[in-house]
Design an enzyme around this catalytic site. Structure first.
Site, PDB file in Angstrom:
ATOM      1  N   GLU A 126       5.211   8.890   5.114  1.00  0.00           N
ATOM      2  CA  GLU A 126       4.334   9.351   3.752  1.00  0.00           C
ATOM      3  C   GLU A 126       4.846  10.544   3.332  1.00  0.00           C
ATOM      4  OE1 GLU A 126       0.575   8.929   4.262  1.00  0.00           O
ATOM      5  OE2 GLU A 126       0.355   6.351   3.613  1.00  0.00           O
ATOM      6  N   HIS A 153      -2.073   4.622  -0.111  1.00  0.00           N
ATOM      7  CA  HIS A 153      -2.622   5.365   0.630  1.00  0.00           C
ATOM      8  C   HIS A 153      -3.607   5.536  -0.451  1.00  0.00           C
ATOM      9  CE1 HIS A 153      -3.251   8.020   4.016  1.00  0.00           C
ATOM     10  NE2 HIS A 153      -4.065   7.585   3.064  1.00  0.00           N
TER      11      HIS A 153
HETATM   12  P1  NAD Z   1     -14.369   5.887  12.880  1.00  0.00           P
HETATM   13  O1  NAD Z   1     -13.578   7.492  13.977  1.00  0.00           O
HETATM   14  O2  NAD Z   1     -15.522   5.885  12.108  1.00  0.00           O
HETATM   15  O3  NAD Z   1     -13.974   4.482  13.846  1.00  0.00           O
HETATM   16  C1  NAD Z   1     -12.432   4.739  14.623  1.00  0.00           C
HETATM   17  C2  NAD Z   1     -13.174   3.775  15.516  1.00  0.00           C
HETATM   18  O4  NAD Z   1     -11.567   3.414  15.983  1.00  0.00           O
HETATM   19  C3  NAD Z   1     -13.741   4.634  16.124  1.00  0.00           C
HETATM   20  O5  NAD Z   1     -14.659   3.410  16.903  1.00  0.00           O
HETATM   21  C4  NAD Z   1     -12.777   4.696  18.295  1.00  0.00           C
HETATM   22  O6  NAD Z   1     -13.475   4.346  18.751  1.00  0.00           O
HETATM   23  C5  NAD Z   1     -11.658   3.806  17.589  1.00  0.00           C
HETATM   24  N1  NAD Z   1     -10.423   4.455  17.995  1.00  0.00           N
HETATM   25  C6  NAD Z   1     -10.183   5.335  18.417  1.00  0.00           C
HETATM   26  N2  NAD Z   1      -8.579   5.117  18.908  1.00  0.00           N
HETATM   27  C7  NAD Z   1      -8.348   3.838  19.054  1.00  0.00           C
HETATM   28  C8  NAD Z   1      -7.660   3.207  19.894  1.00  0.00           C
HETATM   29  N3  NAD Z   1      -6.477   3.734  20.700  1.00  0.00           N
HETATM   30  N4  NAD Z   1      -7.329   1.823  20.290  1.00  0.00           N
HETATM   31  C9  NAD Z   1      -8.871   1.119  19.662  1.00  0.00           C
HETATM   32  N5  NAD Z   1      -9.935   1.720  18.872  1.00  0.00           N
HETATM   33  C10 NAD Z   1      -9.713   3.716  18.878  1.00  0.00           C
HETATM   34  O7  NAD Z   1     -13.004   6.486  12.147  1.00  0.00           O
HETATM   35  P2  NAD Z   1     -13.677   5.215  10.708  1.00  0.00           P
HETATM   36  O8  NAD Z   1     -13.991   6.542   9.515  1.00  0.00           O
HETATM   37  O9  NAD Z   1     -13.558   4.316  10.617  1.00  0.00           O
HETATM   38  O10 NAD Z   1     -11.372   5.939  10.058  1.00  0.00           O
HETATM   39  C11 NAD Z   1     -10.489   4.949  10.632  1.00  0.00           C
HETATM   40  C12 NAD Z   1      -9.196   5.467   9.731  1.00  0.00           C
HETATM   41  O11 NAD Z   1      -9.148   4.775   8.633  1.00  0.00           O
HETATM   42  C13 NAD Z   1      -9.367   6.827  10.271  1.00  0.00           C
HETATM   43  O12 NAD Z   1      -9.197   7.908  11.226  1.00  0.00           O
HETATM   44  C14 NAD Z   1      -8.023   7.348   9.138  1.00  0.00           C
HETATM   45  O13 NAD Z   1      -7.082   7.125   9.941  1.00  0.00           O
HETATM   46  C15 NAD Z   1      -7.704   5.509   8.194  1.00  0.00           C
HETATM   47  N6  NAD Z   1      -8.630   6.238   6.789  1.00  0.00           N
HETATM   48  C16 NAD Z   1      -7.770   5.522   6.011  1.00  0.00           C
HETATM   49  C17 NAD Z   1      -8.260   5.524   3.593  1.00  0.00           C
HETATM   50  C18 NAD Z   1      -7.240   4.717   3.629  1.00  0.00           C
HETATM   51  O14 NAD Z   1      -7.685   5.377   2.147  1.00  0.00           O
HETATM   52  N7  NAD Z   1      -6.205   4.251   3.799  1.00  0.00           N
HETATM   53  C19 NAD Z   1      -9.177   6.614   4.269  1.00  0.00           C
HETATM   54  C20 NAD Z   1     -10.131   7.018   5.011  1.00  0.00           C
HETATM   55  C21 NAD Z   1      -9.411   6.586   6.573  1.00  0.00           C
HETATM   56  C1  COI Z   2      -8.787   9.330   4.747  1.00  0.00           C
HETATM   57  O1  COI Z   2      -9.686  10.020   4.649  1.00  0.00           O
HETATM   58  O2  COI Z   2      -8.330   9.672   5.856  1.00  0.00           O
HETATM   59  C2  COI Z   2      -7.498   8.797   4.171  1.00  0.00           C
HETATM   60  O3  COI Z   2      -6.945   8.271   4.858  1.00  0.00           O
HETATM   61  C3  COI Z   2      -7.546   8.956   2.563  1.00  0.00           C
HETATM   62  C4  COI Z   2      -6.518   9.858   1.790  1.00  0.00           C
HETATM   63  C5  COI Z   2      -6.453  10.416   0.495  1.00  0.00           C
HETATM   64  C6  COI Z   2      -6.069  10.859   2.903  1.00  0.00           C
END
Ligand code: NAD
Ligand code: COI
Length: 331
Positions: free
Chosen positions: A265, A297
């Site tokens: 990105e 994103h």
């Molecule tokens: P979290 O820490 O609550 O949950 C992540 C889970 O993934 C955990 O249970 C962990 O054990 C598991 N995990 C770690 N490595 C792994 C692997 N190699 N294989 C399988 N499972 C694995 O995190 P969350 O709040 O659920 O967020 C997950 C991800 O979503 C964040 O790390 C971030 O990258 C992404 N995210 C994206 C957005 C968006 O806007 N697109 C927003 C927020 C978060």
């Molecule tokens: C996160 O909260 O990890 C996201 O992927 C959201 C983004 C705005 C950075």
């Protein structure tokens, strides 16, 4: 005490101003991305709040040290883009916001699954490109309740997604590197990742980006998936090999993809006032495919999430500057 907030969008400003007023703390904000040059703007501030998906480099943390800035408070969840050892070496403490609204991302993943299952891309393409407005055999979709959904990562967002998919009647199988000891029996863990790949009609990724899942979804995995399967990635771009994904979509190895996060990105992504045209060939290619829904994103972006991102991140900064340990410290 005074803070500076980088990468601000207009929708964040009322929340920032309210927080500053309520807490009696001066909070300056800027739409600028935080980098080696722009960090100079932070001179004289006690802490930085930031939200960006580009790298926080070792050089950046050296500049923090030179400017006497000890606190960086992220407004987001992911910490995969941070040189954490460099932050530590330069005496910078970091917090994130682990749960600003897991439901926002989970709902987005379900929305993408519905869009793709109900062939909305084909309807849009017929109308937008051919200006035709009529039935088509290409529009026949599938109910979510007929499908098996494989959820990878059963943390905050994964669990919220499971609840929503179950609500629509799906059978859910899950995988996590560190599975939950107690689940509410609404889903079962698969025996292996291969079971997820082979049995799922929809796979939704909800794990952080790590060294060991870089390009986990590649040609070998797409070959194992059903040719009717849909992949949803709202987690991190690096988990999916984009070239292999485009090949899988074009060759019929899989049927569709919902891509909110794509690898590499650019810094432009965070610039909400940008009028620059996208020039990533992969984004442009996928934007034209009726079996793809690609978004910048933005799964996080709801009013509830924005309020929490501001309130919690500025709260973390205040706690740190007051010399206390915040609950969201990133180690
Ligand atoms: P979290 O820490 O609550 O949950 C992540 C889970 O993934 C955990 O249970 C962990 O054990 C598991 N995990 C770690 N490595 C792994 C692997 N190699 N294989 C399988 N499972 C694995 O995190 P969350 O709040 O659920 O967020 C997950 C991800 O979503 C964040 O790390 C971030 O990258 C992404 N995210 C994206 C957005 C968006 O806007 N697109 C927003 C927020 C978060
Ligand atoms: C996160 O909260 O990890 C996201 O992927 C959201 C983004 C705005 C950075």
């Amino acid at each position: 005490m005074k803070f500076i907030v980088y990468n601000v969008r207009d929708d964040e400003i009322p929340f920032i101003e309210k927080w500053g007023k309520d807490h009696g703390i001066e909070v300056k904000y800027t739409t600028t991305t935080l980098n080696q040059e722009t960090v100079e703007e932070a001179a004289g501030f006690d802490g930085i709040s930031c939200l960006q998906t580009i790298q926080y480099s070792a050089e950046l943390f050296e500049s923090f040290k030179r400017l006497g800035i000890k606190y960086l408070s992220l407004r987001n969840v992911g910490v995969d883009n941070i040189d954490l050892p460099a932050a530590k070496a330069n005496g910078v403490k970091i917090t994130n916001v682990p749960a600003y609204s897991p439901e926002s991302i989970a709902e987005f993943a379900v929305m993408m699954s519905l869009y793709l299952s109900r062939k909305v891309g084909y309807m849009r393409q017929q109308l937008d490109q051919k200006h035709e407005f009529h039935f088509s055999p290409n529009f026949m979709g599938r109910l979510i309740s007929e499908q098996t959904v494989g959820v990878i990562g059963t943390g905050r967002i994964g669990q919220a997604a499971i609840k929503l998919f179950k609500g629509l009647g799906a059978k859910v199988i899950a995988y996590d590197k560190y599975p939950l000891k107690n689940t509410d029996n609404s889903f079962v863990y698969a025996k292996s990742l291969e079971q997820i790949y082979q049995e799922s009609d929809i796979i939704s990724i909800h794990m952080p980006a790590t060294d060991d899942n870089y390009h986990q979804f590649n040609h070998e995995v797409f070959e194992q998936m059903k040719d009717t399967a849909i992949l949803i990635n709202t987690a991190r771009g690096s988990i999916v090999d984009t070239d292999d994904l485009i090949f899988a979509l074009q060759s019929g190895e899989i049927a569709g993809a919902g891509i909110d996060t794509i690898e590499n990105e650019s810094a432009d992504l965070q610039d909400s006032r940008s009028t620059k045209k996208v020039n990533d060939p992969d984004v442009l290619k996928m934007a034209l495919m009726p079996n793809v829904l690609i978004t910048p994103h933005s799964a996080f972006h709801t009013s509830e999430a924005v309020k929490n991102m501001i309130d919690i991140s500025l709260g973390n900064l205040e706690t740190m500057v007051n010399g206390k340990t915040p609950k969201d410290l990133v180690d």
